[in-house]
Motif scaffolding. Structure first.
Motif, short mmCIF file in Angstrom:
data_model
loop_
_atom_site.label_atom_id
_atom_site.label_comp_id
_atom_site.label_asym_id
_atom_site.label_seq_id
_atom_site.Cartn_x
_atom_site.Cartn_y
_atom_site.Cartn_z
N ILE A 5 25.17 30.60 50.99
CA ILE A 5 24.90 31.01 49.61
C ILE A 5 25.68 30.07 48.70
O ILE A 5 26.88 29.87 48.87
CB ILE A 5 25.35 32.47 49.37
CG1 ILE A 5 24.66 33.42 50.32
CG2 ILE A 5 25.15 32.86 47.92
CD1 ILE A 5 23.17 33.52 50.12
N VAL A 6 24.99 29.50 47.75
CA VAL A 6 25.61 28.56 46.83
C VAL A 6 26.13 29.33 45.62
O VAL A 6 25.41 30.12 45.00
CB VAL A 6 24.60 27.48 46.37
CG1 VAL A 6 25.23 26.56 45.34
CG2 VAL A 6 24.09 26.70 47.58
N LYS A 7 27.40 29.11 45.30
CA LYS A 7 28.00 29.78 44.15
C LYS A 7 27.43 29.18 42.88
O LYS A 7 27.45 27.97 42.67
CB LYS A 7 29.51 29.58 44.19
CG LYS A 7 30.26 30.31 43.12
CD LYS A 7 31.77 30.09 43.30
CE LYS A 7 32.57 30.83 42.26
NZ LYS A 7 34.02 30.63 42.48
N PRO A 8 26.90 30.02 41.98
CA PRO A 8 26.32 29.48 40.75
C PRO A 8 27.38 28.93 39.81
O PRO A 8 28.55 29.29 39.90
CB PRO A 8 25.62 30.68 40.12
CG PRO A 8 26.18 31.88 40.78
CD PRO A 8 26.79 31.46 42.07
N LYS A 9 26.94 28.07 38.91
CA LYS A 9 27.82 27.50 37.89
C LYS A 9 27.19 27.74 36.53
O LYS A 9 25.98 27.79 36.41
CB LYS A 9 28.00 25.99 38.10
CG LYS A 9 28.70 25.64 39.38
CD LYS A 9 28.82 24.13 39.52
CE LYS A 9 29.45 23.79 40.84
NZ LYS A 9 29.56 22.36 41.06
#
Length: 113
Positions: A5-9
């Motif tokens: 899961i990619v952490k949003p920015k």
């Protein structure tokens, strides 16, 4: 193997303006038109970048369905009603840019009875 899961920015912002665009908030699409006009209004006031940048988001329903269009300024917890295009100009310039709430348009202020 599972996908990570990619952490949003998200870019930094000073305030977040939430605009109710639900069908019960205003008639004839006035709330959506108000939201659509915000990009230009924020840019004109110098609030589209820098340390006073304002993020804007559409909300489908605040469950405060009278007196719309309704907008909420966070993290201030200030709720405005009857936000016409002219009233939005006041909110953008007075509250969002200059830090002074537009008292005659407020129907709720978080933390106040």
């Amino acid at each position: 193997m599972t996908d990570a899961i990619v952490k949003p920015k998200i870019g930094n912002y000073h305030r977040h303006l939430l605009v109710c665009t639900g069908p019960r908030c205003s008639e004839d699409g006035a709330s959506q038109a108000l939201f659509d006009s915000l990009g230009g209004k924020l840019k004109e006031a110098g609030l589209n970048e820098g340390e006073l940048r304002v993020k804007r988001s559409r909300v489908s329903c605040f469950a405060a369905c009278k007196g719309g269009p309704i907008v909420c300024v966070q993290p201030d917890g200030t709720w405005y009603y009857n936000v016409t295009s002219d009233n939005m100009d006041r909110i953008v310039n007075d509250h969002l840019r200059d830090g002074k709430r537009v008292e005659d348009l407020i129907f709720h202020q978080a933390g106040e009875s």
